[in-house]
Design a protein around this motif. Structure first.
Motif, PDB file in Angstrom:
ATOM      1  N   LEU A 210       0.823  -1.203   0.000  1.00  0.00           N
ATOM      2  CA  LEU A 210       0.000   0.000   0.000  1.00  0.00           C
ATOM      3  C   LEU A 210       0.862   1.261   0.000  1.00  0.00           C
ATOM      4  CD1 LEU A 210      -2.938   0.493  -0.232  1.00  0.00           C
ATOM      5  CD2 LEU A 210      -3.162   0.483   2.245  1.00  0.00           C
ATOM      6  N   ALA A 211       1.977   1.238   0.724  1.00  0.00           N
ATOM      7  CA  ALA A 211       2.883   2.388   0.722  1.00  0.00           C
ATOM      8  C   ALA A 211       3.481   2.594  -0.663  1.00  0.00           C
ATOM      9  CB  ALA A 211       3.991   2.201   1.754  1.00  0.00           C
ATOM     10  N   GLY A 212       3.846   1.492  -1.310  1.00  0.00           N
ATOM     11  CA  GLY A 212       4.371   1.590  -2.670  1.00  0.00           C
ATOM     12  C   GLY A 212       3.356   2.170  -3.631  1.00  0.00           C
ATOM     13  N   ASN A 213       2.105   1.738  -3.498  1.00  0.00           N
ATOM     14  CA  ASN A 213       1.049   2.262  -4.360  1.00  0.00           C
ATOM     15  C   ASN A 213       0.777   3.742  -4.096  1.00  0.00           C
ATOM     16  OD1 ASN A 213       0.763  -0.218  -5.546  1.00  0.00           O
ATOM     17  ND2 ASN A 213      -1.082  -0.786  -4.426  1.00  0.00           N
ATOM     18  N   LEU A 214       0.841   4.129  -2.820  1.00  0.00           N
ATOM     19  CA  LEU A 214       0.628   5.537  -2.488  1.00  0.00           C
ATOM     20  C   LEU A 214       1.771   6.386  -3.045  1.00  0.00           C
ATOM     21  CD1 LEU A 214      -1.172   7.566  -1.127  1.00  0.00           C
ATOM     22  CD2 LEU A 214      -0.067   7.064   1.060  1.00  0.00           C
ATOM     23  N   GLY A 215       2.992   5.866  -2.973  1.00  0.00           N
ATOM     24  CA  GLY A 215       4.122   6.555  -3.585  1.00  0.00           C
ATOM     25  C   GLY A 215       3.936   6.701  -5.079  1.00  0.00           C
ATOM     26  N   ASP A 216       3.383   5.660  -5.695  1.00  0.00           N
ATOM     27  CA  ASP A 216       3.091   5.685  -7.131  1.00  0.00           C
ATOM     28  C   ASP A 216       2.068   6.774  -7.457  1.00  0.00           C
ATOM     29  OD1 ASP A 216       2.937   4.881  -9.819  1.00  0.00           O
ATOM     30  OD2 ASP A 216       1.307   3.500  -9.388  1.00  0.00           O
ATOM     31  N   THR A 217       1.053   6.891  -6.612  1.00  0.00           N
ATOM     32  CA  THR A 217       0.023   7.910  -6.821  1.00  0.00           C
ATOM     33  C   THR A 217       0.626   9.311  -6.763  1.00  0.00           C
ATOM     34  OG1 THR A 217      -1.642   6.461  -5.825  1.00  0.00           O
ATOM     35  CG2 THR A 217      -2.187   8.801  -5.994  1.00  0.00           C
ATOM     36  N   TYR A 218       1.452   9.556  -5.749  1.00  0.00           N
ATOM     37  CA  TYR A 218       2.079  10.877  -5.631  1.00  0.00           C
ATOM     38  C   TYR A 218       3.029  11.145  -6.804  1.00  0.00           C
ATOM     39  CZ  TYR A 218       0.270  11.874  -0.953  1.00  0.00           C
ATOM     40  OH  TYR A 218      -0.561  12.163   0.111  1.00  0.00           O
ATOM     41  N   GLU A 219       3.688  10.089  -7.277  1.00  0.00           N
ATOM     42  CA  GLU A 219       4.570  10.265  -8.439  1.00  0.00           C
ATOM     43  C   GLU A 219       3.776  10.694  -9.667  1.00  0.00           C
ATOM     44  OE1 GLU A 219       5.557   9.043 -12.211  1.00  0.00           O
ATOM     45  OE2 GLU A 219       5.049   7.258 -11.057  1.00  0.00           O
ATOM     46  N   LYS A 220       2.610  10.069  -9.873  1.00  0.00           N
ATOM     47  CA  LYS A 220       1.778  10.431 -11.019  1.00  0.00           C
ATOM     48  C   LYS A 220       1.238  11.852 -10.880  1.00  0.00           C
ATOM     49  CE  LYS A 220       2.143   6.510 -13.185  1.00  0.00           C
ATOM     50  NZ  LYS A 220       3.155   5.881 -12.314  1.00  0.00           N
ATOM     51  N   ILE A 229       9.047   9.485  -0.166  1.00  0.00           N
ATOM     52  CA  ILE A 229       8.845   9.060   1.224  1.00  0.00           C
ATOM     53  C   ILE A 229       8.182   7.682   1.274  1.00  0.00           C
ATOM     54  CG2 ILE A 229       7.525   9.524   3.332  1.00  0.00           C
ATOM     55  CD1 ILE A 229       7.960  12.528   2.765  1.00  0.00           C
ATOM     56  N   TYR A 230       7.072   7.540   0.556  1.00  0.00           N
ATOM     57  CA  TYR A 230       6.331   6.275   0.614  1.00  0.00           C
ATOM     58  C   TYR A 230       7.038   5.168  -0.170  1.00  0.00           C
ATOM     59  CZ  TYR A 230       2.465   8.647   2.901  1.00  0.00           C
ATOM     60  OH  TYR A 230       1.688   9.340   3.794  1.00  0.00           O
ATOM     61  N   THR A 231       7.699   5.519  -1.262  1.00  0.00           N
ATOM     62  CA  THR A 231       8.404   4.500  -2.041  1.00  0.00           C
ATOM     63  C   THR A 231       9.607   3.968  -1.272  1.00  0.00           C
ATOM     64  OG1 THR A 231       7.716   5.614  -4.081  1.00  0.00           O
ATOM     65  CG2 THR A 231       9.475   3.994  -4.255  1.00  0.00           C
ATOM     66  N   ARG A 232      10.316   4.838  -0.581  1.00  0.00           N
ATOM     67  CA  ARG A 232      11.443   4.393   0.240  1.00  0.00           C
ATOM     68  C   ARG A 232      10.958   3.500   1.384  1.00  0.00           C
ATOM     69  NH1 ARG A 232      14.682  10.177   0.549  1.00  0.00           N
ATOM     70  NH2 ARG A 232      15.938   9.901  -1.345  1.00  0.00           N
TER      71      ARG A 232
END
Length: 422
Positions: A210-220, A229-232
């Motif tokens: 879920l953190a990886g997906n949230l990082g993906d959302t912020y990246e988009k 932050i979330y991807t790390r």
């Protein structure tokens, strides 16, 4: 990385794939074999259903390599020995999840059988998990209204039985489908709700996803600081565990961030690392997106042959898997590429494929249906919030009444004591 957003943990099935590189890419040959040791129980009627499903998987070519055949044999043996319906349902739902990224039609078949069995024995948790797997298959093929409907039904069941783990997983899936629909605000809201529950459950594996997906959302959304932050966080959790497909997803997300920062060489390093895991664990929807990103970078680097090769790889993988959104992006890239090369016939062919995919994803009927489903869920959540508020008001009123009664009792005792003293 939007293609592979998995809201719940899937069983890791590994395969063997090789990749020829036109641009002196590193050849990847990964072979994996995962032994499944599950003990499950079943009744005769349900056991026959599962045997038919396994037979279908073998005939449909879902197990194309020797590693997959070994897994199929192992699953067949497990299913033939099953005696518990509840255990079988969970196994089938998880098995369906392994196919959402490579064979969504097969995933739908298995998830549907799991749901029908769970419904027959009134196993609500099994129904919820099966609905989640069904929704994932619909989501990966671009049928967002059907995906959203299944996810919301799953969430309602999880809330009814008060299963926080299933609820958190479903919230992650809802974040995914809203992400694909372009509603980033709702996607972030559902992701944060899911992370809050998972933190209380101390479920690090699901937090990683879920953190990886949230990082993906912020990246988009080009909010790269939040994305990092979330991807790390996801990457750190992944490095402390056995390698899985989620590791590849996280590496791809890091590549996306570097690409947007203009560091294309670093991005390519992470994309190539990501490919190893995505190929190994058959996450073909994610694989298509990585190929597309690599094609764009090669085009920027004025390497047209490599750009065309990876563009075609992205398209063929997406087309074979029925991943409509990925077909749209890959065909769009190829149409533009052939236009620049003045290859009118090829440009027209991919333009037609792009239009067909776009119509499938963004038809007015789909948009209206999504709006209706979203509005219904917002109303349901409002009713839940209203009911909770009424409970809080009632609790405050009861507390006040209890306090007044206590005061009256104390006052009565004081008055009586004073009279007795007189």
């Amino acid at each position: 990385m939007s293609t592979h957003r998995e809201g719940s943990i899937c069983l890791a099935m590994e395969t063997r794939l090789g990749m020829k590189a036109h641009d002196r890419e590193i050849k990847v040959n990964s072979t994996a074999n995962k032994e499944t040791t599950l003990t499950i129980n079943t009744r005769m009627q349900s056991m026959m259903r599962i045997r038919l499903i396994t037979f279908f998987l073998l005939l449909s070519g879902s197990f194309r390599t020797s590693a997959q055949n070994k897994i199929a044999d192992s699953l067949s043996e497990l299913l033939s020995k099953a005696t518990s319906d509840t255990g079988r349902i969970i196994l089938m739902a998880n098995l369906a999840k392994t196919y959402v990224g490579s064979k969504p039609d097969t995933a739908l078949l298995i998830a549907r059988e799991a749901f029908l069995l769970a419904q027959k024995i009134n196993y609500k948790k099994g129904e919820a998990i099966s609905l989640g797997s069904t929704g994932q298959a619909f989501m990966n093929t671009g049928n967002y209204p059907a995906a959203l409907t299944n996810f919301l039904q799953a969430l309602k069941l999880a809330e009814e039985i008060q299963d926080d783990s299933v609820a958190a997983s479903t919230l992650g899936l809802l974040a995914d489908v809203y992400f694909y629909m372009g509603d980033m605000k709702r996607s972030i809201t559902y992701s944060r709700k899911g992370l809050l529950i998972l933190s209380e459950l101390n479920d690090s594996s699901s937090i990683q996803i879920l953190a990886g997906n949230l990082g993906d959302t912020y990246e988009k959304m080009n909010q790269l600081d939040s994305a990092l932050i979330y991807t790390r966080q996801a990457y750190a959790i992944g490095m402390s565990k056995t390698a899985s497909g989620n590791t590849g997803i996280t590496l791809g997300n890091i590549g996306n961030i570097f690409r947007k920062l203009g560091k294309t060489d670093s991005a390519m390093v992470f994309y190539r690392l990501s490919l190893n895991y995505l190929q190994k664990f058959k996450l073909n929807d994610a694989l298509s997106e990585e190929y597309a990103h690599m094609a764009k970078i090669f085009l920027q680097q004025k390497k047209p042959d490599s750009a065309l090769y990876y563009g075609k790889q992205a398209y063929s993988v997406a087309k074979a898997g029925g991943f409509i959104e990925k077909v749209f992006f890959a065909s769009s890239f190829l149409a533009d590429y052939y236009k620049s090369e003045r290859n009118i016939d090829s440009a027209f062919a991919y333009q037609a494929a792009m239009i067909e995919a776009k119509d499938s994803l963004f038809s007015q009927q789909n948009i209206n249906q999504l709006q209706r489903i979203t509005a219904d869920e917002a109303l349901r959540q409002q009713h839940i919030d209203d009911a909770k508020e009424q409970e809080r008001v009632k609790a405050r009123q009861n507390a006040m009444i209890s306090g007044l009664v206590s005061l009256l009792i104390v006052a009565f005792l004081l008055v009586r004591n004073n009279r007795q003293r007189r």
